[in-house]
Motif scaffolding. Structure first.
Motif, PDB file in Angstrom:
ATOM      1  N   GLN A  89    -116.744  -7.993 -44.072  1.00  0.00           N
ATOM      2  CA  GLN A  89    -116.540  -9.306 -44.233  1.00  0.00           C
ATOM      3  C   GLN A  89    -115.166  -9.533 -44.905  1.00  0.00           C
ATOM      4  N   LYS A  90    -114.497 -10.503 -44.451  1.00  0.00           N
ATOM      5  CA  LYS A  90    -112.877 -10.816 -44.667  1.00  0.00           C
ATOM      6  C   LYS A  90    -112.672 -10.945 -46.468  1.00  0.00           C
ATOM      7  N   GLU A  91    -113.844 -11.727 -46.741  1.00  0.00           N
ATOM      8  CA  GLU A  91    -113.552 -12.099 -48.179  1.00  0.00           C
ATOM      9  C   GLU A  91    -113.747 -10.893 -49.026  1.00  0.00           C
ATOM     10  N   VAL A  92    -114.601  -9.677 -48.621  1.00  0.00           N
ATOM     11  CA  VAL A  92    -114.681  -8.564 -49.303  1.00  0.00           C
ATOM     12  C   VAL A  92    -113.386  -7.760 -49.096  1.00  0.00           C
ATOM     13  N   GLY A  93    -112.952  -7.790 -47.933  1.00  0.00           N
ATOM     14  CA  GLY A  93    -111.675  -7.188 -47.676  1.00  0.00           C
ATOM     15  C   GLY A  93    -110.565  -7.570 -48.718  1.00  0.00           C
ATOM     16  N   ASP A  94    -110.566  -8.783 -48.857  1.00  0.00           N
ATOM     17  CA  ASP A  94    -109.597  -9.541 -49.640  1.00  0.00           C
ATOM     18  C   ASP A  94    -109.743  -9.058 -51.042  1.00  0.00           C
ATOM     19  N   ARG A  95    -110.907  -8.793 -51.473  1.00  0.00           N
ATOM     20  CA  ARG A  95    -110.951  -8.509 -52.928  1.00  0.00           C
ATOM     21  C   ARG A  95    -110.849  -7.104 -53.345  1.00  0.00           C
ATOM     22  N   ILE A  96    -110.847  -6.247 -52.237  1.00  0.00           N
ATOM     23  CA  ILE A  96    -110.568  -4.752 -52.300  1.00  0.00           C
ATOM     24  C   ILE A  96    -108.940  -4.562 -52.228  1.00  0.00           C
ATOM     25  N   THR A  97    -108.358  -5.428 -51.770  1.00  0.00           N
ATOM     26  CA  THR A  97    -106.768  -5.087 -51.477  1.00  0.00           C
ATOM     27  C   THR A  97    -105.937  -5.997 -52.483  1.00  0.00           C
ATOM     28  N   ALA A  98    -106.905  -7.049 -53.148  1.00  0.00           N
ATOM     29  CA  ALA A  98    -106.060  -7.987 -54.246  1.00  0.00           C
ATOM     30  C   ALA A  98    -105.315  -7.227 -55.092  1.00  0.00           C
ATOM     31  N   VAL A  99    -104.066  -7.833 -55.553  1.00  0.00           N
ATOM     32  CA  VAL A  99    -103.273  -7.543 -56.748  1.00  0.00           C
ATOM     33  C   VAL A  99    -103.595  -8.430 -58.054  1.00  0.00           C
ATOM     34  N   PRO A 100    -102.945  -7.733 -59.035  1.00  0.00           N
ATOM     35  CA  PRO A 100    -103.255  -8.581 -60.375  1.00  0.00           C
ATOM     36  C   PRO A 100    -102.573  -9.700 -60.243  1.00  0.00           C
ATOM     37  N   GLY A 101    -103.324 -10.752 -60.877  1.00  0.00           N
ATOM     38  CA  GLY A 101    -102.816 -12.111 -60.897  1.00  0.00           C
ATOM     39  C   GLY A 101    -103.211 -13.165 -59.913  1.00  0.00           C
ATOM     40  N   SER A 102    -104.000 -12.469 -58.844  1.00  0.00           N
ATOM     41  CA  SER A 102    -104.679 -13.108 -57.755  1.00  0.00           C
ATOM     42  C   SER A 102    -105.811 -13.558 -58.132  1.00  0.00           C
ATOM     43  N   LYS A 103    -106.719 -14.593 -57.472  1.00  0.00           N
ATOM     44  CA  LYS A 103    -107.851 -14.945 -57.772  1.00  0.00           C
ATOM     45  C   LYS A 103    -108.888 -14.024 -57.088  1.00  0.00           C
ATOM     46  N   ASP A 104    -108.760 -13.149 -56.131  1.00  0.00           N
ATOM     47  CA  ASP A 104    -109.540 -12.142 -55.613  1.00  0.00           C
ATOM     48  C   ASP A 104    -109.683 -10.973 -56.501  1.00  0.00           C
ATOM     49  N   TYR A 105    -108.663 -10.752 -57.464  1.00  0.00           N
ATOM     50  CA  TYR A 105    -108.424  -9.337 -58.109  1.00  0.00           C
ATOM     51  C   TYR A 105    -109.764  -9.369 -59.241  1.00  0.00           C
ATOM     52  N   GLY A 106    -110.360  -8.186 -59.157  1.00  0.00           N
ATOM     53  CA  GLY A 106    -111.332  -7.999 -60.005  1.00  0.00           C
ATOM     54  C   GLY A 106    -111.851  -6.566 -59.963  1.00  0.00           C
ATOM     55  N   GLY A 107    -113.015  -6.093 -60.727  1.00  0.00           N
ATOM     56  CA  GLY A 107    -113.741  -4.977 -60.618  1.00  0.00           C
ATOM     57  C   GLY A 107    -113.714  -4.276 -59.384  1.00  0.00           C
ATOM     58  N   LEU A 108    -114.185  -4.854 -58.100  1.00  0.00           N
ATOM     59  CA  LEU A 108    -114.042  -4.158 -56.924  1.00  0.00           C
ATOM     60  C   LEU A 108    -112.600  -3.710 -56.586  1.00  0.00           C
ATOM     61  N   SER A 109    -111.436  -4.646 -56.736  1.00  0.00           N
ATOM     62  CA  SER A 109    -110.275  -4.129 -56.472  1.00  0.00           C
ATOM     63  C   SER A 109    -109.788  -2.781 -57.150  1.00  0.00           C
ATOM     64  N   ILE A 110    -110.255  -2.742 -58.610  1.00  0.00           N
ATOM     65  CA  ILE A 110    -109.900  -1.630 -59.355  1.00  0.00           C
ATOM     66  C   ILE A 110    -110.724  -0.236 -58.877  1.00  0.00           C
ATOM     67  N   ALA A 111    -111.855  -0.554 -58.571  1.00  0.00           N
ATOM     68  CA  ALA A 111    -113.107   0.445 -58.332  1.00  0.00           C
ATOM     69  C   ALA A 111    -112.423   1.158 -56.876  1.00  0.00           C
ATOM     70  N   VAL A 112    -111.956   0.481 -56.191  1.00  0.00           N
ATOM     71  CA  VAL A 112    -111.563   1.183 -54.986  1.00  0.00           C
ATOM     72  C   VAL A 112    -109.987   1.664 -54.983  1.00  0.00           C
ATOM     73  N   GLN A 113    -109.174   0.611 -55.416  1.00  0.00           N
ATOM     74  CA  GLN A 113    -107.679   1.109 -55.797  1.00  0.00           C
ATOM     75  C   GLN A 113    -107.611   2.441 -56.653  1.00  0.00           C
ATOM     76  N   PHE A 114    -108.334   2.537 -57.497  1.00  0.00           N
ATOM     77  CA  PHE A 114    -108.390   3.811 -58.551  1.00  0.00           C
ATOM     78  C   PHE A 114    -108.404   4.963 -57.631  1.00  0.00           C
ATOM     79  N   TYR A 115    -109.134   5.137 -56.562  1.00  0.00           N
ATOM     80  CA  TYR A 115    -109.296   6.333 -55.730  1.00  0.00           C
ATOM     81  C   TYR A 115    -108.576   6.187 -54.355  1.00  0.00           C
ATOM     82  N   MET A 116    -108.293   5.164 -53.914  1.00  0.00           N
ATOM     83  CA  MET A 116    -107.863   4.878 -52.623  1.00  0.00           C
ATOM     84  C   MET A 116    -106.821   3.966 -52.546  1.00  0.00           C
ATOM     85  N   GLU A 117    -105.816   4.075 -51.495  1.00  0.00           N
ATOM     86  CA  GLU A 117    -104.752   3.227 -51.103  1.00  0.00           C
ATOM     87  C   GLU A 117    -105.328   2.392 -50.137  1.00  0.00           C
ATOM     88  N   ALA A 118    -105.518   1.052 -50.013  1.00  0.00           N
ATOM     89  CA  ALA A 118    -106.188   0.066 -49.481  1.00  0.00           C
ATOM     90  C   ALA A 118    -105.346  -0.842 -48.932  1.00  0.00           C
TER      91      ALA A 118
END
Ligand code: SAM
Length: 293
Positions: free
Chosen positions: A159-188
Protein backbone atom coordinates in the motif's frame (compact mmCIF):
# COMPACT_ATOMS: atom_id res chain seq x y z
CA UNK A 1 2.33 -7.36 -26.90
CA UNK A 2 4.16 -10.43 -28.23
CA UNK A 3 2.61 -13.87 -28.56
CA UNK A 4 4.49 -14.94 -25.44
CA UNK A 5 2.92 -12.10 -23.44
CA UNK A 6 -0.58 -13.14 -24.52
CA UNK A 7 0.15 -16.58 -23.08
CA UNK A 8 1.12 -15.12 -19.68
CA UNK A 9 -0.78 -16.20 -16.56
CA UNK A 10 -1.33 -12.49 -15.88
CA UNK A 11 -3.07 -11.96 -19.21
CA UNK A 12 -6.59 -10.96 -18.13
CA UNK A 13 -8.32 -13.49 -20.38
CA UNK A 14 -6.09 -16.29 -19.14
CA UNK A 15 -6.45 -15.19 -15.50
CA UNK A 16 -10.23 -15.20 -15.76
CA UNK A 17 -10.18 -18.59 -17.45
CA UNK A 18 -7.97 -20.06 -14.68
CA UNK A 19 -10.17 -18.61 -11.93
CA UNK A 20 -13.37 -19.86 -13.59
CA UNK A 21 -12.15 -23.37 -14.30
CA UNK A 22 -10.96 -23.79 -10.70
CA UNK A 23 -14.06 -22.15 -9.29
CA UNK A 24 -11.82 -19.82 -7.30
CA UNK A 25 -13.30 -17.22 -4.95
CA UNK A 26 -11.15 -14.28 -3.82
CA UNK A 27 -10.59 -14.21 -0.09
CA UNK A 28 -10.50 -10.69 1.27
CA UNK A 29 -9.02 -11.90 4.57
CA UNK A 30 -5.86 -12.97 2.68
CA UNK A 31 -5.48 -9.65 0.83
CA UNK A 32 -5.88 -11.24 -2.60
CA UNK A 33 -5.39 -8.79 -5.48
CA UNK A 34 -3.81 -10.45 -8.50
CA UNK A 35 -1.68 -8.60 -11.04
CA UNK A 36 -2.93 -8.54 -14.63
CA UNK A 37 -0.54 -6.07 -16.25
CA UNK A 38 2.46 -7.22 -18.27
CA UNK A 39 4.08 -3.78 -18.13
CA UNK A 40 3.98 -3.54 -14.31
CA UNK A 41 5.20 -7.11 -13.89
CA UNK A 42 8.13 -6.45 -16.23
CA UNK A 43 8.98 -3.30 -14.28
CA UNK A 44 8.97 -5.21 -10.97
CA UNK A 45 11.29 -7.87 -12.35
CA UNK A 46 13.52 -5.23 -13.92
CA UNK A 47 13.74 -3.40 -10.54
CA UNK A 48 14.69 -6.71 -8.87
CA UNK A 49 17.65 -7.07 -11.26
CA UNK A 50 17.70 -10.89 -11.20
CA UNK A 51 19.98 -13.40 -12.88
CA UNK A 52 20.45 -17.16 -13.02
CA UNK A 53 22.73 -17.03 -9.99
CA UNK A 54 20.21 -15.35 -7.68
CA UNK A 55 17.53 -17.13 -5.63
CA UNK A 56 14.17 -15.57 -4.89
CA UNK A 57 11.64 -15.92 -2.09
CA UNK A 58 8.13 -14.86 -3.00
CA UNK A 59 5.39 -14.35 -0.45
CA UNK A 60 1.89 -15.02 -1.74
CA UNK A 61 2.23 -16.27 -5.34
CA UNK A 62 -1.56 -16.23 -5.90
CA UNK A 63 -2.12 -17.96 -9.25
CA UNK A 64 1.52 -17.43 -10.23
CA UNK A 65 1.30 -14.16 -12.22
CA UNK A 66 4.51 -12.65 -10.82
CA UNK A 67 6.08 -16.05 -10.11
CA UNK A 68 6.20 -16.88 -13.81
CA UNK A 69 8.34 -13.80 -14.54
CA UNK A 70 10.60 -14.56 -11.56
CA UNK A 71 11.11 -18.18 -12.64
CA UNK A 72 12.30 -17.04 -16.04
CA UNK A 73 14.89 -14.63 -14.65
CA UNK A 74 16.11 -16.20 -11.38
CA UNK A 75 17.94 -19.40 -10.45
CA UNK A 76 15.14 -20.72 -8.24
CA UNK A 77 11.97 -19.38 -6.67
CA UNK A 78 10.53 -20.56 -3.36
CA UNK A 79 7.04 -19.23 -2.70
CA UNK A 80 5.01 -19.27 0.54
CA UNK A 81 1.24 -19.34 0.07
CA UNK A 82 -1.31 -19.46 2.91
CA UNK A 83 -4.39 -20.23 0.78
CA UNK A 84 -4.57 -23.98 0.19
CA UNK A 85 -7.13 -23.60 -2.60
CA UNK A 86 -4.39 -21.98 -4.73
CA UNK A 87 -2.13 -25.06 -4.58
CA UNK A 88 -3.82 -27.06 -7.38
CA UNK A 89 -3.96 -23.88 -9.48
CA UNK A 90 -0.22 -23.24 -9.08
CA UNK A 91 0.48 -26.92 -9.85
CA UNK A 92 -1.19 -26.31 -13.18
CA UNK A 93 -0.03 -22.79 -14.07
CA UNK A 94 3.64 -23.33 -13.19
CA UNK A 95 3.82 -26.98 -14.22
CA UNK A 96 6.50 -26.44 -16.84
CA UNK A 97 9.02 -24.80 -14.49
CA UNK A 98 11.45 -27.07 -12.66
CA UNK A 99 13.06 -24.27 -10.60
CA UNK A 100 9.97 -23.70 -8.43
CA UNK A 101 9.27 -24.80 -4.84
CA UNK A 102 5.93 -24.09 -3.24
CA UNK A 103 5.53 -24.02 0.54
CA UNK A 104 1.93 -24.23 1.65
CA UNK A 105 2.15 -22.18 4.86
CA UNK A 106 1.58 -18.87 6.59
CA UNK A 107 4.92 -17.11 6.06
CA UNK A 108 4.70 -15.53 9.52
CA UNK A 109 4.72 -18.98 11.11
CA UNK A 110 7.77 -20.44 9.38
CA UNK A 111 11.39 -20.28 10.38
CA UNK A 112 12.83 -18.91 7.14
CA UNK A 113 16.37 -19.98 8.01
CA UNK A 114 15.32 -23.65 7.81
CA UNK A 115 13.96 -23.18 4.29
CA UNK A 116 16.99 -21.49 2.75
CA UNK A 117 18.87 -24.79 2.90
CA UNK A 118 16.28 -26.28 0.54
CA UNK A 119 17.48 -24.25 -2.43
CA UNK A 120 19.65 -26.27 -4.79
CA UNK A 121 22.27 -23.53 -4.42
CA UNK A 122 21.72 -22.03 -0.97
CA UNK A 123 24.98 -20.13 -1.39
CA UNK A 124 23.53 -17.86 -4.12
CA UNK A 125 22.47 -14.33 -3.16
CA UNK A 126 18.84 -14.24 -2.05
CA UNK A 127 16.19 -11.61 -2.79
CA UNK A 128 12.56 -11.25 -1.77
CA UNK A 129 10.27 -10.21 -4.61
CA UNK A 130 6.54 -10.06 -3.88
CA UNK A 131 3.21 -8.36 -4.24
CA UNK A 132 2.53 -8.44 -0.50
CA UNK A 133 -0.86 -9.01 1.11
CA UNK A 134 -1.62 -5.47 2.34
CA UNK A 135 -3.26 -6.46 5.63
CA UNK A 136 0.04 -7.75 7.01
CA UNK A 137 2.77 -5.87 5.12
CA UNK A 138 4.49 -4.57 8.24
CA UNK A 139 4.49 -7.88 10.17
CA UNK A 140 5.90 -9.63 7.08
CA UNK A 141 8.70 -7.07 6.65
CA UNK A 142 9.59 -7.31 10.33
CA UNK A 143 9.50 -11.12 10.14
CA UNK A 144 11.91 -11.04 7.17
CA UNK A 145 14.28 -8.60 8.86
CA UNK A 146 14.24 -10.42 12.20
CA UNK A 147 14.75 -13.82 10.55
CA UNK A 148 18.45 -12.90 10.24
CA UNK A 149 18.49 -14.57 6.82
CA UNK A 150 21.01 -12.68 4.70
CA UNK A 151 18.65 -11.30 2.06
CA UNK A 152 20.43 -8.85 -0.18
CA UNK A 153 17.29 -7.06 -1.31
CA UNK A 154 13.50 -6.79 -0.99
CA UNK A 155 11.56 -5.58 -4.02
CA UNK A 156 7.99 -5.54 -2.82
CA UNK A 157 4.63 -4.05 -3.65
CA UNK A 158 2.63 -2.58 -0.81
CA UNK A 159 0.00 0.00 0.00
CA UNK A 160 1.47 3.39 -1.00
CA UNK A 161 0.77 4.85 2.43
CA UNK A 162 2.90 2.14 4.13
CA UNK A 163 5.65 2.67 1.54
CA UNK A 164 5.65 6.39 2.31
CA UNK A 165 6.07 5.66 6.02
CA UNK A 166 8.99 3.32 5.35
CA UNK A 167 10.94 5.81 3.21
CA UNK A 168 10.05 8.92 5.27
CA UNK A 169 12.73 11.32 6.50
CA UNK A 170 12.88 13.13 9.89
CA UNK A 171 10.54 16.08 10.17
CA UNK A 172 7.92 14.67 7.78
CA UNK A 173 4.46 13.57 8.86
CA UNK A 174 5.06 9.96 7.80
CA UNK A 175 8.30 9.55 9.77
CA UNK A 176 8.05 7.22 12.75
CA UNK A 177 8.86 3.85 14.28
CA UNK A 178 8.38 1.97 10.99
CA UNK A 179 10.75 4.28 9.06
CA UNK A 180 13.40 3.72 11.71
CA UNK A 181 12.84 -0.05 12.05
CA UNK A 182 13.40 -0.56 8.31
CA UNK A 183 16.04 2.11 7.64
CA UNK A 184 18.13 0.83 10.55
CA UNK A 185 18.83 -2.34 8.53
CA UNK A 186 17.98 -1.44 4.94
CA UNK A 187 18.38 1.40 2.47
CA UNK A 188 14.85 2.02 1.22
CA UNK A 189 13.55 3.82 -1.86
CA UNK A 190 10.31 3.93 -3.82
CA UNK A 191 10.96 2.37 -7.24
CA UNK A 192 7.59 3.40 -8.74
CA UNK A 193 3.92 3.77 -7.93
CA UNK A 194 1.17 1.56 -9.29
CA UNK A 195 -2.44 2.39 -10.26
CA UNK A 196 -5.36 0.35 -8.87
CA UNK A 197 -6.40 -0.77 -12.34
CA UNK A 198 -3.63 -3.37 -12.73
CA UNK A 199 -5.19 -5.82 -10.26
CA UNK A 200 -8.24 -8.09 -10.07
CA UNK A 201 -10.09 -7.31 -7.94
CA UNK A 202 -8.97 -3.69 -7.86
CA UNK A 203 -7.93 -2.66 -4.30
CA UNK A 204 -9.30 0.55 -2.80
CA UNK A 205 -5.82 1.97 -2.09
CA UNK A 206 -2.88 3.05 -4.24
CA UNK A 207 0.25 0.93 -4.29
CA UNK A 208 3.97 1.39 -4.66
CA UNK A 209 6.97 -0.81 -5.26
CA UNK A 210 9.75 -0.37 -2.74
CA UNK A 211 13.30 -1.45 -3.21
CA UNK A 212 15.11 -2.12 0.06
CA UNK A 213 18.78 -3.04 0.04
CA UNK A 214 20.32 -4.58 3.11
CA UNK A 215 23.09 -2.53 4.70
CA UNK A 216 26.38 -4.32 5.38
CA UNK A 217 25.91 -3.33 9.01
CA UNK A 218 23.08 -1.38 10.70
CA UNK A 219 23.00 2.35 9.96
CA UNK A 220 24.10 3.20 13.50
CA UNK A 221 25.89 1.33 16.22
CA UNK A 222 24.01 1.03 19.52
CA UNK A 223 24.85 -0.62 22.82
CA UNK A 224 21.63 -2.65 22.87
CA UNK A 225 19.43 -3.04 19.75
CA UNK A 226 16.35 -4.17 21.64
CA UNK A 227 16.63 -1.19 23.99
CA UNK A 228 17.08 1.15 21.00
CA UNK A 229 13.77 0.00 19.50
CA UNK A 230 12.07 0.23 22.88
CA UNK A 231 13.15 3.87 23.21
CA UNK A 232 12.02 4.65 19.64
CA UNK A 233 8.61 3.14 20.39
CA UNK A 234 8.32 5.04 23.67
CA UNK A 235 9.35 8.35 22.03
CA UNK A 236 6.63 8.04 19.36
CA UNK A 237 3.92 6.76 21.75
CA UNK A 238 1.95 10.03 21.38
CA UNK A 239 3.00 12.03 18.34
CA UNK A 240 1.65 15.34 19.67
CA UNK A 241 3.49 15.07 22.99
CA UNK A 242 7.03 16.33 23.53
CA UNK A 243 9.88 13.86 23.77
CA UNK A 244 10.11 14.53 27.54
CA UNK A 245 6.42 13.79 28.11
CA UNK A 246 6.60 10.54 26.18
CA UNK A 247 9.74 9.44 28.05
CA UNK A 248 8.17 10.38 31.38
CA UNK A 249 5.14 8.31 30.54
CA UNK A 250 7.41 5.38 29.78
CA UNK A 251 9.79 5.67 32.74
CA UNK A 252 7.47 7.27 35.33
CA UNK A 253 7.28 10.86 36.62
CA UNK A 254 9.94 10.27 39.28
CA UNK A 255 12.53 9.72 36.53
CA UNK A 256 12.12 13.32 35.26
CA UNK A 257 15.30 14.86 36.79
CA UNK A 258 17.42 11.93 35.64
CA UNK A 259 15.99 12.06 32.08
CA UNK A 260 16.56 15.84 31.93
CA UNK A 261 20.16 15.37 33.00
CA UNK A 262 20.79 12.60 30.45
CA UNK A 263 19.17 14.61 27.63
CA UNK A 264 21.33 17.60 28.62
CA UNK A 265 24.48 15.45 28.37
CA UNK A 266 23.69 14.59 24.73
CA UNK A 267 22.34 18.08 23.90
CA UNK A 268 18.81 17.00 22.99
CA UNK A 269 16.08 19.44 24.03
CA UNK A 270 13.34 17.84 26.16
CA UNK A 271 10.70 20.03 24.46
CA UNK A 272 11.20 18.71 20.92
CA UNK A 273 9.03 16.03 19.30
CA UNK A 274 10.40 12.61 18.39
CA UNK A 275 9.67 13.14 14.69
CA UNK A 276 12.55 15.63 14.31
CA UNK A 277 15.17 13.20 15.62
CA UNK A 278 17.38 11.36 13.13
CA UNK A 279 18.24 7.69 13.56
CA UNK A 280 21.68 8.83 14.76
CA UNK A 281 19.96 11.00 17.43
CA UNK A 282 17.92 8.00 18.55
CA UNK A 283 21.12 5.98 18.86
CA UNK A 284 22.61 8.66 21.13
CA UNK A 285 19.36 8.86 23.07
CA UNK A 286 18.99 5.14 23.67
CA UNK A 287 22.66 4.76 24.65
CA UNK A 288 22.29 7.64 27.16
CA UNK A 289 19.03 6.29 28.60
CA UNK A 290 20.53 2.86 29.12
CA UNK A 291 21.33 4.20 32.60
CA UNK A 292 17.59 3.81 33.29
CA UNK A 293 17.32 0.22 32.09
N1 SAM B 1 1.58 -12.61 -6.28
C1 SAM B 1 0.21 -12.61 -6.74
C2 SAM B 1 0.03 -11.52 -7.77
O1 SAM B 1 0.82 -10.56 -7.74
O2 SAM B 1 -0.91 -11.61 -8.57
C3 SAM B 1 -0.77 -12.46 -5.57
C4 SAM B 1 -0.57 -11.29 -4.65
S1 SAM B 1 -1.87 -11.04 -3.49
C5 SAM B 1 -1.72 -9.30 -3.19
C6 SAM B 1 -1.25 -11.67 -1.93
C7 SAM B 1 -1.08 -13.16 -1.83
O3 SAM B 1 -0.55 -13.48 -0.54
C8 SAM B 1 -2.35 -13.99 -1.96
O4 SAM B 1 -2.13 -15.08 -2.81
C9 SAM B 1 -2.64 -14.49 -0.53
O5 SAM B 1 -3.35 -15.69 -0.47
C10 SAM B 1 -1.22 -14.60 0.02
N2 SAM B 1 -1.09 -14.49 1.50
C11 SAM B 1 -1.83 -13.74 2.34
N3 SAM B 1 -1.41 -13.87 3.61
C12 SAM B 1 -0.35 -14.73 3.58
C13 SAM B 1 0.52 -15.28 4.57
N4 SAM B 1 0.39 -14.95 5.86
N5 SAM B 1 1.49 -16.15 4.19
C14 SAM B 1 1.63 -16.50 2.87
N6 SAM B 1 0.83 -16.01 1.89
C15 SAM B 1 -0.14 -15.14 2.22
Amino acid sequence: MTEQDIDRISNIIRTQDILRRHDFNFKKKFGQNFLIDHNILSKIVFAADLDKKTNVIEIGPGIGSLTQYLLEEAAEVMAFEIDKSLIPILDETLERYNNFQLVSADVLKVNLKDYIQKFEHPEYPLKVVANLPYYITTPILMHLIKSKVEFTEFVVMMQKEVGDRITAVPGSKDYGGLSIAVQFYMEAETAFTVPRTVFVPSPNVDSSILKMTRRISPLVEVIDEEWFFKIVKMSFAHRRKTLMNNLMQGFGKEAKPEIEKLLGNIEILPTIRAEVLTIQDFAKLSDALIALK
